[in-house]
Design a protein around this motif. Structure first.
Motif, PDB file in Angstrom:
ATOM      1  N   ASN A 176       0.808  -1.194   0.000  1.00 44.59           N
ATOM      2  CA  ASN A 176       0.000   0.000   0.000  1.00 44.59           C
ATOM      3  C   ASN A 176       0.848   1.254   0.000  1.00 44.59           C
ATOM      4  OD1 ASN A 176      -2.495   0.945  -0.093  1.00 44.59           O
ATOM      5  ND2 ASN A 176      -3.151   0.179   1.897  1.00 44.59           N
ATOM      6  N   LYS A 177       1.874   1.214   0.844  1.00 45.19           N
ATOM      7  CA  LYS A 177       2.738   2.380   0.975  1.00 45.19           C
ATOM      8  C   LYS A 177       3.384   2.717  -0.370  1.00 45.19           C
ATOM      9  CE  LYS A 177       6.987   3.560   3.361  1.00 45.19           C
ATOM     10  NZ  LYS A 177       8.102   2.652   3.657  1.00 45.19           N
ATOM     11  N   GLU A 178       3.662   1.697  -1.133  1.00 40.73           N
ATOM     12  CA  GLU A 178       4.293   1.896  -2.434  1.00 40.73           C
ATOM     13  C   GLU A 178       3.253   2.337  -3.478  1.00 40.73           C
ATOM     14  OE1 GLU A 178       8.235   1.912  -3.575  1.00 40.73           O
ATOM     15  OE2 GLU A 178       7.553   0.961  -1.746  1.00 40.73           O
ATOM     16  N   GLY A 179       1.973   2.399  -2.997  1.00 43.10           N
ATOM     17  CA  GLY A 179       0.902   2.852  -3.893  1.00 43.10           C
ATOM     18  C   GLY A 179       0.551   1.859  -4.975  1.00 43.10           C
ATOM     19  N   LEU A 180       0.656   0.587  -4.660  1.00 43.02           N
ATOM     20  CA  LEU A 180       0.438  -0.412  -5.696  1.00 43.02           C
ATOM     21  C   LEU A 180      -1.005  -0.907  -5.744  1.00 43.02           C
ATOM     22  CD1 LEU A 180       3.687  -2.493  -5.032  1.00 43.02           C
ATOM     23  CD2 LEU A 180       3.254  -1.022  -6.999  1.00 43.02           C
ATOM     24  N   LEU A 181      -1.793  -0.602  -4.711  1.00 46.20           N
ATOM     25  CA  LEU A 181      -3.102  -1.248  -4.597  1.00 46.20           C
ATOM     26  C   LEU A 181      -4.251  -0.285  -4.841  1.00 46.20           C
ATOM     27  CD1 LEU A 181      -2.466  -3.364  -1.362  1.00 46.20           C
ATOM     28  CD2 LEU A 181      -2.071  -3.979  -3.765  1.00 46.20           C
ATOM     29  N   GLN A 182      -5.387  -0.880  -5.190  1.00 43.92           N
ATOM     30  CA  GLN A 182      -6.630  -0.113  -5.147  1.00 43.92           C
ATOM     31  C   GLN A 182      -7.579  -0.869  -4.230  1.00 43.92           C
ATOM     32  OE1 GLN A 182      -9.413  -0.373  -8.506  1.00 43.92           O
ATOM     33  NE2 GLN A 182      -7.762  -1.366  -9.699  1.00 43.92           N
ATOM     34  N   PRO A 183      -8.484  -0.130  -3.553  1.00 40.69           N
ATOM     35  CA  PRO A 183      -9.365  -0.777  -2.593  1.00 40.69           C
ATOM     36  C   PRO A 183     -10.339  -1.712  -3.296  1.00 40.69           C
ATOM     37  CG  PRO A 183      -9.459   1.629  -2.441  1.00 40.69           C
ATOM     38  CD  PRO A 183      -8.708   1.305  -3.675  1.00 40.69           C
ATOM     39  N   ILE A 184     -10.767  -2.746  -2.557  1.00 35.14           N
ATOM     40  CA  ILE A 184     -11.753  -3.682  -3.080  1.00 35.14           C
ATOM     41  C   ILE A 184     -13.087  -3.377  -2.419  1.00 35.14           C
ATOM     42  CG2 ILE A 184     -12.387  -6.130  -3.199  1.00 35.14           C
ATOM     43  CD1 ILE A 184      -9.366  -6.725  -3.047  1.00 35.14           C
ATOM     44  N   ASP A 185     -14.091  -3.281  -3.249  1.00 38.85           N
ATOM     45  CA  ASP A 185     -15.410  -2.958  -2.735  1.00 38.85           C
ATOM     46  C   ASP A 185     -16.049  -4.232  -2.190  1.00 38.85           C
ATOM     47  OD1 ASP A 185     -17.879  -2.075  -2.152  1.00 38.85           O
ATOM     48  OD2 ASP A 185     -18.217  -1.103  -4.112  1.00 38.85           O
ATOM     49  N   THR A 186     -16.238  -4.277  -0.855  1.00 39.04           N
ATOM     50  CA  THR A 186     -16.771  -5.523  -0.276  1.00 39.04           C
ATOM     51  C   THR A 186     -18.188  -5.795  -0.750  1.00 39.04           C
ATOM     52  OG1 THR A 186     -17.493  -4.297   1.660  1.00 39.04           O
ATOM     53  CG2 THR A 186     -15.359  -5.393   1.792  1.00 39.04           C
ATOM     54  N   LYS A 187     -18.859  -4.750  -1.236  1.00 37.06           N
ATOM     55  CA  LYS A 187     -20.225  -4.965  -1.720  1.00 37.06           C
ATOM     56  C   LYS A 187     -20.216  -5.880  -2.935  1.00 37.06           C
ATOM     57  CE  LYS A 187     -21.912  -0.418  -0.455  1.00 37.06           C
ATOM     58  NZ  LYS A 187     -20.740   0.357  -0.907  1.00 37.06           N
ATOM     59  N   ARG A 188     -19.151  -5.860  -3.654  1.00 38.95           N
ATOM     60  CA  ARG A 188     -19.088  -6.711  -4.842  1.00 38.95           C
ATOM     61  C   ARG A 188     -18.570  -8.105  -4.503  1.00 38.95           C
ATOM     62  NH1 ARG A 188     -16.551  -3.685  -9.917  1.00 38.95           N
ATOM     63  NH2 ARG A 188     -17.278  -5.638 -10.859  1.00 38.95           N
TER      64      ARG A 188
END
Ligand SMILES: Nc1ncnc2c1ncn2[C@@H]1O[C@H](COP(=O)(O)OP(=O)(O)OP(=O)(O)O)[C@@H](O)[C@H]1O
Ligand SMILES: Nc1ncnc2c1ncn2[C@@H]1O[C@H](COP(=O)(O)OP(=O)(O)OP(=O)(O)O)[C@@H](O)[C@H]1O
Ligand SMILES: [Mg+2]
Ligand SMILES: [Mg+2]
Lengths: 295, 271, 359, 325, 359
Positions: free
Chosen positions: D64-76
């Motif tokens: 995350n710190k390296e900015g590699l991720l995007q959040p996952i929408d738990t609704k999906r």
């Protein structure tokens, strides 16, 4: 016969240039594009501050300062050089007679022996490491054999997970890397040289020491180089069979890039080790000069 | 008969014995691989548990492993081929071309032996991404060319230097342009070195996995596969089965080649 | 010879490919002797030396040294040093190291070694190249280093395979003197191969003429020159006119022969041939003299060509029915007028030794 | 380009884990493998771009710190609710807004596996790995979130947030242990062999090793130390530059199916993150695998190996100590 | 020479180590000429050939072919073939492949190639070794292959570096004839290095005598022999007695000299020296005659030693105050009685050409 004309001069120059260009092309691409890029990257990284950016941000000499100020890095480097030196010495010394046999005695069996010598290395390296583990293990071949002969009463733990295990495994792994260059060098030696030495009264061992060995020195040094340098940087074998006391500098460098996530420091460490090895090689090269590269 | 010999001396017999011993040393660990590939236990350890062909069965069913082997062979042969080509040309230009560019290239080409694999891997990954190619088997080939290049250059350079200058000169004198001198004289004279370079570059590639790791896309090589399977003890016997198959296959291929060669030879002799 | 230093007893050498290098050679070499091997290229001279030195195991026969069988002895156990035809200098050593090698093996102290090396280099005239790399030497310089390397060890026996072939005449003569000095000074035994017949004739005690792996004749230089045993030897040593001559009768214990008009008289020995019977007789070019005018013993000849040989002119002339003869004549006043096509008169010198040759 | 790029542990690419996805998208996924999620991180950092990756919980912060991720929408995420709350509520995966950085999928325990015949009645404590009696016959795992974490616990400092002084304490503890060890390793193949042969008497392993050795009749016990076992969990992250986001959701959903979780438990002996999977596995199978029927209860007693704030410093220190510094 | 085929213009070659191989050489070689390089070992003969062939880039000066500068031209672009001093055969090819190589490069069809190879092998007398490996050849055989390999290409210019040194006298003579035939038949230009002076004198159109990287004299064989330009040439070519002689006056346009009792008369040319002044005069050994009895022109001498040279005897004798002279005399009745210590009388032949040498 052919009449010389100025156009011949030109075409000769052109075709020669074309040939040289073609011959420079593959090597030039690989070296100028691939190698220099990697080299530039590691040197550049070595002077960077570890930060959020892929290649760090800001410049610093701190990485090198750390490498130089912490005696551990020197200790580990020296340990690596020692282990690699042992591996190289073992490999080269044990491989030399085989190369010699191949060059001068094998006759029609030469191809067969060359094949036999390289065949084991067609199995994967990791498999061979496991095979060595089977040999050196607590309940392994070596312990069983020693117990069967009554030399020891209970299995020894002294084989696996020791620097000795690293040396043996690597000496085995790099066998062809020593045999082949030495063989290639010996193969060019005119037979009349050994004859001349014997004629002057040199016994076989003296002939070997004073004529054959110096003649094959370029091959020996080539073999030593392609065994020594990669073993210094090796981190897999120490991890698998070496135990804690044979950690080599390769593991430290490797860990900076993975576990510790500090590329700049890893690069600085790598550059420092490269310089150390380069210094060593240059020393050896001057020895090579003494023996004379024959042209 | 070295040192000139009235009789094929004592010394050569001792040497022959040593070579046998050495080959035994090379095969000592390797011979355990086939042995344990038939052992009915996950543990590769004595005592042997009983004979089984299970591992060969799961090998037959393990497509990933077979693909990895094929990839490794492909990568190994291509990388060794290119590394040998580069090694030969670079050394040729260094020894016979005598210009500074050639000498610089030759010096640089021997450097990767000093660069840790992880750095080569990272650097080339960045490079192939910059080039828009992305990681792939091709990228691994490039990486392994770097890994094998120093060895090929070192061997070939030594060999070219050992060829008496006058032999190349004689060819030029007879009218052979450099390309021809290279093809017809220097290369044939260096054949053992070329073969050795290729073999060592191939072995380097066939065992290498850190560079391969960084440059692998969705296709992996054999060492990558084996290395990542170390966490799963159950896969070791299968890998041993694969190793045994490789050994057997190379023996069969080499044996066949030897047989053919001998046939050709004796046919030639009859003529 | 009562007690030869070295004896080859029916030595045979057949190479792997079936090539016969030596075909049952018998040869005794006396202590202190200077023996020369002569023979056409490929006749087995080098092979003979290699068998003596121990590089080549004979496929038959034995080699005896001082009466002891040394056939199985390795080269380093034989008190013999060799100057190789291709020099075989150690490329990784410089000039002085090459020469020093044998001394070092004999555990000579360094100071003595240096002295001996310097002396040897001085002898071959290469003192200025003492630390040159052997790859940077000219052909003749290499050969001299090879010579110095073998000589400096002062072996009992020296084998020299065309040791002076790359040297100019003057250096060559100088070296010959040095070799002779070694022979008398140290009592070294020499076996030398040379293609220079003058050298062979002037330096040797005995000469061995070889042909096709066999020995044709072993004799002193003068004997070989004057009384060649076979046609091969006659034609091989020096230049020899081999003339088919018919027997023309005995007179004053001399056999008279006629070779296409050329009169030959040879001291009678053995049984005389029948009148008109043919014999091959060898006549040296320098034994045929030229006379401007016809005489009772002369026969007319026509000059075919003239070659300048330095001290002599070599004249090819035709006598009788197209028999070509070779004449060597000093360059004196009258001969300088000769040219191709000139008619001359020739005769054989009275006291010339002309061998009657076996077929 | 239509195919999901999935970067995962070697052995986690089996089709049985995502049957429904393959039914909907035959040939719709392409695997790249790693053997160590530190290396995986390095490779991604250097520019490798998969859609979905499979690191472990303790690495998420670093990714995350390296900015590699995007959040996952738990609704999906269809089966989000069937994930054990312990996992759903892991503090470091929360991205706010009902979104998470990682969807937990597999978990397991790490503890000391020891030979009951060679180690007589040990105290149930991690201290066994510091017992001089067994010098040279012990091994530990070569990973920051295992051995140094245990050392921190034993040294009495908070493993997840350490002051420099704390770090030094941990270092001391690790230095003390080094001479006693036969190896630092992640090579479980060798560890198991050594335990079976008796070369090792105790080693830090994962629970699967215990099961495997017991099956072979080796007298071993997977310790439940008083300080608590270590629990690790790994899961799916969505890369920032993912090009096949919809496929990624489909894929994660299919992996959270009951069948997939059941297969994970039965084939590898590791836990699934969903309760439905556990419910589908027979009780005696779970017993055999030393897995509890209700992990939520057990997981309260273990130490979760989550992100450590000083992970990088710790790693560097650990490397130096391994090398003898 | 109006239009030389090849011209070396102040060519210099300094080797890496600072050794001067050639020191400003100027040399013109005419089309179809047979030029021989003579000189002591290491004087730069091989280097000269290498510069002409293009293996060695001169460090100064230019090489012109047909008037065009070919200094930068590569060897393969020069219509020149070389017989190397060390043969430089291709070790991986057999005899016929070695010879065929140049033809193959010239894209000669295989059938012609085979024919030409067979002819070349026949010429050097090696037809029976056509498919032998070159490593299995004797020294002389290798040399012949090297010769055949260069000749078969029929180049405009052949460079031969001691091409016959390993051959016996007979083969050598045969090869000389073949080389001459090539010269006249194909008009090939020859530049040859040889140490055999008889060969040089008999085969060459002109001879270049080199010394220490410099050219001492270029002249026809007879001129060189009779009128050496320098002391060096005089002592180098053939054997020459260099006698210090005092001028004893002019008589009938002959200068009279006295060298320790030996009377010399030389056709007057240029300025005569002062009475009693000293000059070095060269006298050939064959120009000194022996007489059993004292005569008006003789001087007494004492035989020091006698060496058998085949057709002649070489006698070293001492005249006057310890001046050693060398005499070559035919082996005739009277001379065979000579031995060391014999007192004889010697004189110089009336028509001998005795050069007065520059210091
Ligand atoms: N590569 C080199 N480096 C340094 N010096 C050299 C080199 N090659 C030749 N020389 C020197 O240059 C000089 C001339 O050599 P060159 O080979 O031309 O002699 P040469 O006249 O052919 O003699 P020879 O009759 O002995 O063959 C010699 O003194 C030799 O030592
Ligand atoms: N290793 C070998 N294998 C096969 N034949 C060989 C070998 N060595 C020499 N010969 C042959 O044996 C014969 C004798 O060779 P040797 O070298 O003794 O000749 P030589 O008298 O020295 O000739 P030269 O005067 O040419 O040097 C030659 O016909 C040669 O081709
Ligand atoms: Mg010979
Ligand atoms: Mg020369």
């Amino acid at each position: 016969m052919s009449q010389i004309s100025t156009s011949a001069v030109k075409t000769s120059g052109a075709s020669r240039a074309r040939f040289h260009f073609a011959m420079l092309l593959p090597g030039g691409f690989v070296t100028f594009v691939l190698i220099l890029f990697a080299l530039a990257l590691v040197v550049f990284l070595g002077f960077r501050l570890n930060g959020g950016n892929l290649l760090g941000d800001g410049y610093t000499l701190g990485n090198f300062a750390t490498v130089l100020s912490d005696p551990l890095y020197l200790t580990v480097s020296l340990r690596s050089i020692l282990i690699a030196g042992l591996v190289t010495a073992t490999t080269v010394v044990t491989a030399y007679p085989v190369a010699y046999y191949l060059a001068f005695h094998a006759g029609r069996r030469r191809k067969l022996i060359l094949f036999l010598v390289t065949l084991p290395f067609w199995t994967s390296y990791l498999l061979r490491v496991f095979a060595w583990k089977i040999v050196l293990a607590y309940n392994g071949v070596l312990n069983s054999a020693l117990m069967a002969t009554g030399l020891i009463d209970e299995p020894s733990l002294a084989f696996l997970n020791t620097p000795a295990a690293v040396v043996v495994t690597l000496a085995h792994a790099y066998a062809p890397f020593a045999i082949l260059p030495i063989y290639v060098a010996l193969e060019t030696m005119p037979k009349s040289l050994t004859e001349a030495a014997a004629d002057l009264g040199a016994k076989p061992f003296t002939t070997f020491r004073k004529v054959i060995l110096p003649f094959s020195m370029p091959g020996v040094l080539a073999g030593a180089l392609v065994v020594f340098v990669p073993t210094i940087g090796d981190y897999v074998t120490p991890a698998l069979v070496g135990g804690p006391s044979s950690t080599m500098v390769g593991s430290l460098i490797q860990a900076q890039f993975g576990k510790a996530n500090d590329w700049p420091f890893g690069a600085a460490l790598a550059v420092s080790v490269m310089l150390l090895i380069a210094a060593l090689i240059l020393t050896v090269r001057s020895m090579d000069k003494r023996y004379g590269s024959r042209t | 008969m070295s040192g000139g010999a009235a009789a094929p001396g004592q010394g050569s017999r001792w040497l022959g014995a040593y070579v046998l011993l050495y080959i035994a040393f090379l095969y000592l660990p390797v011979s355990l691989i086939p042995l344990f590939s038939f052992n009915d236990s996950i543990q590769a350890a004595f005592p042997l548990m009983g004979f089984t062909l299970d591992w060969y069965r799961s090998l037959a069913g393990n497509e990933a492993l077979r693909n990895a082997l094929v990839n490794s062979l492909l990568v190994g042969v291509s990388a060794a081929g290119i590394a040998t080509l580069c090694g030969v040309t670079i050394s040729y230009m260094d020894v016979f071309g005598r210009n500074t560019t050639a000498r610089a290239i030759s010096a640089i080409a021997r450097l990767p032996i000093l660069i840790p694999g992880v750095i080569v891997g990272i650097a080339l990954l960045i490079l192939v991404n910059l080039a828009g190619l992305g990681p792939s088997l091709l990228a691994i080939v490039a990486g392994h060319v770097l890994a094998g290049l120093p060895t090929t250059v070192i061997i070939m350079k030594g060999r070219f230097q050992a060829i008496p200058r006058s032999v190349a000169e004689a060819a030029e004198d007879l009218g052979a342009r450099e390309a021809l001198v290279f093809w017809r004289i220097l290369l044939p004279l260096s054949l053992p070195a070329v073969a050795s370079s290729f073999m060592l570059a191939f072995l380097t590639s066939f065992d290498e996995f850190i560079i391969a790791f960084f440059l692998a896309g969705s296709e992996q090589t054999l060492p990558l596969y084996i290395w990542s399977q170390l966490r799963f003890p159950i896969s070791l016997p299968v890998v041993m089965a694969l190793g045994s198959v490789i050994l057997l296959a190379s023996v069969v291929i080499a044996g066949a080649a030897e047989l053919l060669r001998n046939r050709g030879l004796s046919a030639g002799e009859r003529r | 010879m009562a007690d030869p230093l070295l004896r080859l007893k029916s030595v045979r050498k057949e190479f792997a490919g079936g090539v016969i290098g030596l075909d049952a050679i018998d040869l005794d070499i006396a202590q202190g002797e200077f023996l020369t091997l002569l023979g056409p290229s490929g006749c087995g001279k080098t092979t003979t030396l290699r068998v003596i030195a121990g590089f080549e195991a004979p496929t038959g026969g034995t080699v005896l040294l001082d009466g002891r069988d040394i056939t199985p002895l390795r080269p380093y156990d034989r008190p013999v040093n060799t100057v190789f035809q291709d020099y075989a200098l150690f490329p990784h050593m410089n000039v002085s190291e090459n020469i020093e090698f044998g001394l070092w093996l004999r555990k000579i102290p360094p100071a003595d070694r240096r002295k001996k090396v310097a002396a040897a280099l001085d002898m071959v005239g290469m003192s200025d190249k003492i630390s040159a790399r052997v790859t940077e030497l000219s052909g003749g310089q290499r050969q001299r280093v090879a010579l110095a390397r073998a000589i400096v060890c002062e072996p009992r026996m020296l084998l020299l395979d065309e040791p002076l072939s790359a040297l100019d005449a003057h250096l060559r003569e100088q070296m010959q003197v040095e070799l002779k000095r070694l022979q008398s000074g140290l009592g070294t035994t020499f076996v030398m191969v040379t293609h220079d017949q003058t050298e062979a004739l002037s330096i040797s005690d005995r000469i061995v003429v070889m042909h096709d792996g066999r020995i044709e004749q072993i004799a002193s230089p003068a004997t070989l020159y004057d009384r060649p045993a076979t046609r091969f030897v006659a034609s091989f040593i020096g230049t020899m006119n081999l003339l088919e001559a018919r027997f023309a009768g005995l007179s004053e214990r001399m056999m008279k022969f006629d070779a296409d008009g050329l009169h030959l008289s040879i001291p009678a020995a053995g049984e005389a041939p029948g009148l008109g019977e043919s014999r091959t007789i060898g006549v040296r070019p320098e034994d045929i003299l030229i006379s401007a005018v016809a005489g009772p013993a002369t026969t007319p000849a026509r000059v075919a060509n003239i070659v300048f040989h330095g001290k002599a002119l070599r004249i090819r002339a035709v006598i009788g029915t197209a028999t070509e003869i070779v004449i060597d004549t000093p360059r004196q006043g009258e001969t300088s007028a000769l040219q191709a096509g000139t008619n001359i008169h020739v005769y054989v010198r009275q006291d010339a030794t002309c061998p009657v040759l076996a077929a | 380009d239509g195919k999901l790029k999935y970067f995962t542990w070697s052995g986690y690419e089996l089709p049985d884990f995502n049957k429904t996805f393959l039914a909907a998208h035959p040939d719709g996924v392409e695997f790249s493998m790693f053997g160590d999620d530190d290396d995986a991180f390095t490779k991604v950092k250097a520019g490798f771009r998969p859609d979905v990756a499979h690191p472990c919980y303790d690495k998420v912060a670093r990714w995350n710190k390296e900015g590699l991720l995007q959040p996952i929408d738990t609704k999906r995420i269809k089966n989000w609710e069937s994930i054990f709350p312990t996992f759903r509520n892991l503090p470091d995966i929360q991205a706010g807004d009902g979104k998470v950085w990682m969807v937990p999928w597999d978990w397991g325990n790490t503890s000391i596996l020891y030979r009951t015949d060679l180690v007589k009645d040990p105290e149930k404590s991690w201290n066994l790995l510091w017992d001089k009696q067994y010098a040279g016959r012990m091994a530990t795992i070569d990973a920051v979130h295992d051995t140094p974490l245990v050392a921190a616990v034993l040294a009495g400092v908070n493993p997840f947030d350490m002051s420099p002084a704390d770090l030094e304490k941990v270092a001391e503890k690790l230095r003390e242990q080094r001479p006693l060890l036969s190896a630092y390793t992640t090579d479980m193949t060798s560890v198991q062999q050594a335990l079976a042969s008796g070369a090792l008497v105790a080693a830090m392993t994962w629970n699967a090793s215990a099961v495997a050795l017991k099956k072979q009749g080796v007298p071993v016990e997977f310790m439940n130390p008083k300080e608590g076992m270590l629990t690790w969990t790994c899961g799916y992250v969505l890369l920032k530059d993912a090009t096949n986001v919809d496929l990624a959701y489909d894929f994660i959903n299919s992996r959270l199916e009951t069948d997939a979780g059941k297969y994970l438990i039965e084939a590898y002996g590791y836990g699934s993150s969903t309760s439905t999977a556990f419910a589908a596995v027979p009780k005696e199978t779970l017993d055999n695998l030393q897995l509890p029927a209700d992990p939520d209860v057990m997981l309260k007693t273990t130490i979760f190996t989550g992100p450590m704030k000083q992970n990088d410093d710790l790693a560097k220190m650990f490397e130096k100590i391994k090398a003898g510094g």
